[in-house]
Design a protein around this motif. Structure first.
Motif, PDB file in Angstrom:
ATOM      1  N   MET A   1       5.700 -21.251  35.561  1.00 56.12           N
ATOM      2  CA  MET A   1       4.424 -20.613  35.885  1.00 56.12           C
ATOM      3  C   MET A   1       4.089 -20.837  37.358  1.00 56.12           C
ATOM      4  SD  MET A   1       1.089 -20.371  33.803  1.00 56.12           S
ATOM      5  CE  MET A   1      -0.519 -20.113  34.428  1.00 56.12           C
ATOM      6  N   ASN A   2       3.686 -19.760  38.062  1.00 55.27           N
ATOM      7  CA  ASN A   2       3.390 -19.922  39.483  1.00 55.27           C
ATOM      8  C   ASN A   2       1.891 -20.006  39.713  1.00 55.27           C
ATOM      9  OD1 ASN A   2       2.265 -17.234  39.630  1.00 55.27           O
ATOM     10  ND2 ASN A   2       4.385 -16.518  39.405  1.00 55.27           N
ATOM     11  N   ASN A   3       1.556 -20.290  40.952  1.00 53.19           N
ATOM     12  CA  ASN A   3       0.146 -20.428  41.308  1.00 53.19           C
ATOM     13  C   ASN A   3      -0.438 -19.138  41.845  1.00 53.19           C
ATOM     14  OD1 ASN A   3      -0.155 -23.101  40.638  1.00 53.19           O
ATOM     15  ND2 ASN A   3       0.808 -23.777  42.544  1.00 53.19           N
ATOM     16  N   TYR A   4       0.252 -18.052  41.689  1.00 53.18           N
ATOM     17  CA  TYR A   4      -0.173 -16.814  42.347  1.00 53.18           C
ATOM     18  C   TYR A   4      -1.504 -16.289  41.796  1.00 53.18           C
ATOM     19  CZ  TYR A   4       4.726 -16.841  43.800  1.00 53.18           C
ATOM     20  OH  TYR A   4       5.960 -17.192  44.301  1.00 53.18           O
ATOM     21  N   THR A   5      -1.856 -16.691  40.600  1.00 49.85           N
ATOM     22  CA  THR A   5      -3.095 -16.158  40.011  1.00 49.85           C
ATOM     23  C   THR A   5      -4.320 -16.568  40.831  1.00 49.85           C
ATOM     24  OG1 THR A   5      -3.046 -18.034  38.502  1.00 49.85           O
ATOM     25  CG2 THR A   5      -2.318 -15.909  37.622  1.00 49.85           C
ATOM     26  N   LEU A   6      -4.132 -17.581  41.676  1.00 46.11           N
ATOM     27  CA  LEU A   6      -5.227 -17.961  42.599  1.00 46.11           C
ATOM     28  C   LEU A   6      -5.610 -16.773  43.477  1.00 46.11           C
ATOM     29  CD1 LEU A   6      -4.301 -21.490  44.006  1.00 46.11           C
ATOM     30  CD2 LEU A   6      -6.516 -20.814  43.109  1.00 46.11           C
ATOM     31  N   TYR A   7      -4.617 -15.960  43.792  1.00 45.68           N
ATOM     32  CA  TYR A   7      -4.867 -14.832  44.707  1.00 45.68           C
ATOM     33  C   TYR A   7      -5.690 -13.724  44.033  1.00 45.68           C
ATOM     34  CZ  TYR A   7      -1.021 -17.126  47.190  1.00 45.68           C
ATOM     35  OH  TYR A   7      -0.219 -18.048  47.808  1.00 45.68           O
ATOM     36  N   ASP A   8      -5.900 -13.832  42.723  1.00 47.09           N
ATOM     37  CA  ASP A   8      -6.757 -12.861  42.021  1.00 47.09           C
ATOM     38  C   ASP A   8      -8.175 -12.896  42.565  1.00 47.09           C
ATOM     39  OD1 ASP A   8      -5.319 -13.275  38.664  1.00 47.09           O
ATOM     40  OD2 ASP A   8      -4.701 -12.095  40.411  1.00 47.09           O
ATOM     41  N   THR A   9      -8.553 -14.047  43.093  1.00 48.24           N
ATOM     42  CA  THR A   9      -9.946 -14.194  43.546  1.00 48.24           C
ATOM     43  C   THR A   9     -10.173 -13.618  44.943  1.00 48.24           C
ATOM     44  OG1 THR A   9      -9.406 -16.359  44.422  1.00 48.24           O
ATOM     45  CG2 THR A   9     -10.302 -16.295  42.187  1.00 48.24           C
ATOM     46  N   LEU A  10      -9.082 -13.246  45.619  1.00 48.52           N
ATOM     47  CA  LEU A  10      -9.237 -12.752  47.000  1.00 48.52           C
ATOM     48  C   LEU A  10      -9.677 -11.301  47.010  1.00 48.52           C
ATOM     49  CD1 LEU A  10      -6.063 -14.222  48.716  1.00 48.52           C
ATOM     50  CD2 LEU A  10      -8.395 -15.113  48.783  1.00 48.52           C
ATOM     51  N   PHE A  11     -10.456 -10.932  48.021  1.00 41.37           N
ATOM     52  CA  PHE A  11     -10.886  -9.554  48.173  1.00 41.37           C
ATOM     53  C   PHE A  11      -9.856  -8.714  48.917  1.00 41.37           C
ATOM     54  CE2 PHE A  11     -14.701  -9.151  46.098  1.00 41.37           C
ATOM     55  CZ  PHE A  11     -15.621 -10.124  46.427  1.00 41.37           C
ATOM     56  N   ASN A  12      -8.883  -9.362  49.550  1.00 41.58           N
ATOM     57  CA  ASN A  12      -7.843  -8.605  50.241  1.00 41.58           C
ATOM     58  C   ASN A  12      -6.745  -8.221  49.271  1.00 41.58           C
ATOM     59  OD1 ASN A  12      -9.057 -10.314  52.575  1.00 41.58           O
ATOM     60  ND2 ASN A  12      -7.860  -8.700  53.529  1.00 41.58           N
TER      61      ASN A  12
END
Lengths: 157, 515
Positions: free
Chosen positions: B1-12
């Protein structure tokens, strides 16, 4: 100069029906709506073709000038506006309501995306309702539900 | 499992690629930017497929971030979004991640680009409108002064007509031997013609619309001459109403660095306003006083225009400089004169003030001294050319003749030289006490303080930069005398060329460096 925003209004006793047509951007002028004073504003966004970040700013400035005790009901909200509603705080006021909006569905057989008008009360627990095309084939909701229906949480009761 | 889901919160819009460009993850806003649902994006294998036919993927940067881990930003890229024909402008940032994959972040600057373009267009339209307003104000002024101007023209016309009649009579009566009378008559006709021509040329020059380049131009001008031109313009009207103009020029050689046409417009405006008031109120012994002062304490040039009219009512004092404010009847004034005058003076880094007076109205124009003006303007120009501060040299030129200062201004314009012009040795010395220059060029023969006396005083101030004289062939010998005593590096002979001036300057600077 961008395509001029057209605003059509139909007045009745307690409410006004407003059709917003064209692009909502930095040149948009909503003063025609602000000249009217009613308890209920029904905003039909069916023919909005574009909304950018400058348009959102103009929109919020305009919405804030509508009396707080008046209610705004949004109808036929296109996907591009739903996306902005989900992104921007203040786009919807607390006691405003979205009666109906368009959502993307996908037909696997024809490989086509269709825009289907949904009523807000059809959305339960952030789940897209099952929709079928004319042939009875089930369509797949073509967005992430939690993100697409986020705006519903912003509505007041 | 990666940590990419953190980027879901970004507006970019964000995507994560492997080193082959395969899309491992994309967030919701990536989907919105490219107007593709997550289902469609899942079917796309690599980022190159996504860009195919839509825009130029910055391959070089992608390769670089793989080989040299770090963060790199692309130039602006135009993207065609989907089949909707929507164009957007993005800047892409590539960042190497710890897991060797590449984080790609899209910054959509379409709005900024569009607004910038709109701003440029609207600014250009505004500038044009402004030029038209300035022109309208000039025409309005001419209109107001036309009665006086036509009166002024009719006088010499009458004189010319009368003299021509005399000549006609002499011809008819065959009295052509009366040479003196004929010569006098012809002379009077010529003088009348010259006077009329001067009035018309004055008007044409005032009315001529400046180009955008001319609007920005500044030249060294004798301030007294500019004021006399403005008086010439309005004098017919003043004479017609027996209004006395008192000129109080404490010094005759005050030089300003100005847009001559615009300052003329300001002065004509002030004089014209004073005229209207004095006439309207039927003032007994109406008078207008114009004064020029060199305010040494504040390094300012001051022009005062004061009348003995009723003065500005207290309630109007804070309003008179605002656009469209007028006390005249509808159709008689645009109300723009003083607001335009204010803008013109402020564009010269000056101020236009209404002074406190007991009698009448007194307007004060304050402009920075030419040394300050030339230094500031020159520095701004060099900065606009993005010339490095280390590459610029500062040169002071002292000459009482404005045309020489204007020539040097032109010579130094594109040479990366910061130019301080001065027309008075004492003013120049004051400036040198506060600003370091790399070289001084001084005219040798000047009133009040000669080039020699000035150079001595410069050395007394412990200023050791090279000094060049500016003079004629006949004074060439002085160089030998002053070279040893005062460190005069050379002499620029008049008439001079640009090449000759620059050669002398760079030679002097080189000699100084070698010492």
């Amino acid at each position: 100069m961008s395509e001029v925003l057209k605003i059509e209004t139909i007045l009745s006793d307690d409410e006004v029906n407003i059709n917003i047509i064209g692009q909502i951007d930095e040149d948009s002028n909503f003063s025609k709506i602000l000249e009217i004073s009613k308890n209920i504003y029904i905003l039909n966004l069916q023919e909005v073709t574009l909304i950018n970040s400058c348009g959102v700013r103009e929109w919020i400035n305009f919405i804030e000038k509508i009396p707080k005790n008046s209610k705004i009901i949004y109808t036929n909200v296109p996907q591009i506006v739903v996306e902005q509603m989900n992104m921007v705080k203040g786009f919807l006021r607390n006691n405003d309501e979205i009666a109906a909006f368009y959502a993307p569905y996908y037909n696997e057989t024809s490989d086509r995306i269709v825009s289907i008008l949904l009523k807000t009360n059809q959305i339960i627990d952030e789940k897209a309702p099952t929709m079928k095309d004319d042939t009875g084939e089930e369509l797949e909701f073509d967005a992430i539900e939690a993100q697409y229906f986020n705006f519903i949480k912003q509505q007041g009761s | 499992m990666n940590n990419y889901t953190l980027y879901d919160t970004l507006f970019n819009a964000v995507t994560v690629l492997d080193t082959k460009g395969k899309i491992l993850y994309s967030n919701h806003y990536f989907s919105i930017l490219f107007k593709m649902s997550p289902r469609v994006i899942k079917k796309i294998n690599t980022i190159f497929e996504l860009f195919n036919g839509k825009g130029e993927f910055p391959n070089a940067i992608f390769e670089r971030v793989i080989n040299e881990p770090g963060s790199y930003v692309s130039e602006e890229i135009e993207l065609q979004i989907n089949e909707l024909d929507t164009q957007c402008t993005v800047v892409i940032k590539f960042t190497s991640l710890e897991d060797k994959n590449i984080l790609v972040c899209f910054n959509d600057i379409s709005i900024e680009t569009k607004l910038h373009s709109k701003y440029r267009t609207q600014l250009s339209e505004l500038k044009n409108s402004h030029l038209q307003i300035l022109q309208a104000d000039k025409l309005a002024t001419i209109g107001e002064l036309s009665a006086g101007i036509s009166h002024e023209i009719s006088n010499p016309l009458t004189i010319a007509a009368g003299n021509i009649e005399i000549i006609e009579v002499l011809i008819l009566e065959e009295k052509l031997k009366n040479e003196d009378l004929i010569k006098d008559s012809i002379r009077d006709v010529v003088e009348s013609h010259n006077r009329i021509t001067s009035i018309i040329l004055n008007m044409k020059s005032f009315l001529r619309q400046q180009t955008e380049e001319e609007e920005e131009e500044r030249e060294y001008c004798n301030l007294e001459e500019v004021i006399l031109d403005s008086i010439k313009f309005t004098n017919p009207s003043f004479k017609k109403h027996n209004i006395k103009i008192v000129q109080n020029f404490s010094k005759k050689d005050i030089v300003a660095l100005i847009n001559r046409t615009k300052i003329l417009q300001v002065l004509v405006n002030l004089l014209s306003n004073a005229l209207d008031i004095l006439v309207e109120y039927k003032i007994k012994d109406p008078k207008l006083e114009i004064e020029i002062v060199r305010n040494r304490d504040d390094n300012l040039l001051e022009i005062r225009v004061a009348d003995n009219g009723p003065g500005i009512p207290t309630q109007d004092k804070s309003e008179i400089f605002k656009s469209f404010f007028t006390t005249k009847a509808i159709g008689e004034g645009t109300g723009l004169g003083l607001s335009i005058a204010t803008q013109i003076i402020e564009a010269h880094q000056g101020v236009l003030l209404l002074e406190k007076t007991n009698i009448g109205a007194s307007f004060l124009i304050q402009l920075p001294s030419i040394e300050i003006q030339s230094y500031t303007q020159s520095e701004i120009m060099q900065r606009a050319r993005t010339v490095s501060k280390n590459d610029t040299i500062k040169i002071m030129v002292l000459d009482n003749e404005v045309k020489i200062l204007n020539i040097f201004n032109k010579i130094f314009e594109n040479e990366g030289i910061i130019f301080l012009g001065s027309a008075n040795g004492y003013d120049a010395l004051e400036v040198l006490e506060n600003i370091n220059v790399d070289l001084i060029i001084t005219d040798y023969i000047m009133p009040h303080l000669s080039g020699l006396e000035f150079s001595k005083k410069v050395r007394e101030l412990d200023i050791n930069c090279p000094i060049l004289y500016l003079s004629t062939e006949s004074n060439k010998g002085i160089l030998n005398r002053d070279r040893d005593e005062l460190g005069i590096e050379g002499i620029i002979l008049k008439p001079f060329s640009k090449e000759g001036v620059l050669k002398a300057i760079y030679q002097a600077l080189k000699n100084k460096k070698e010492l």
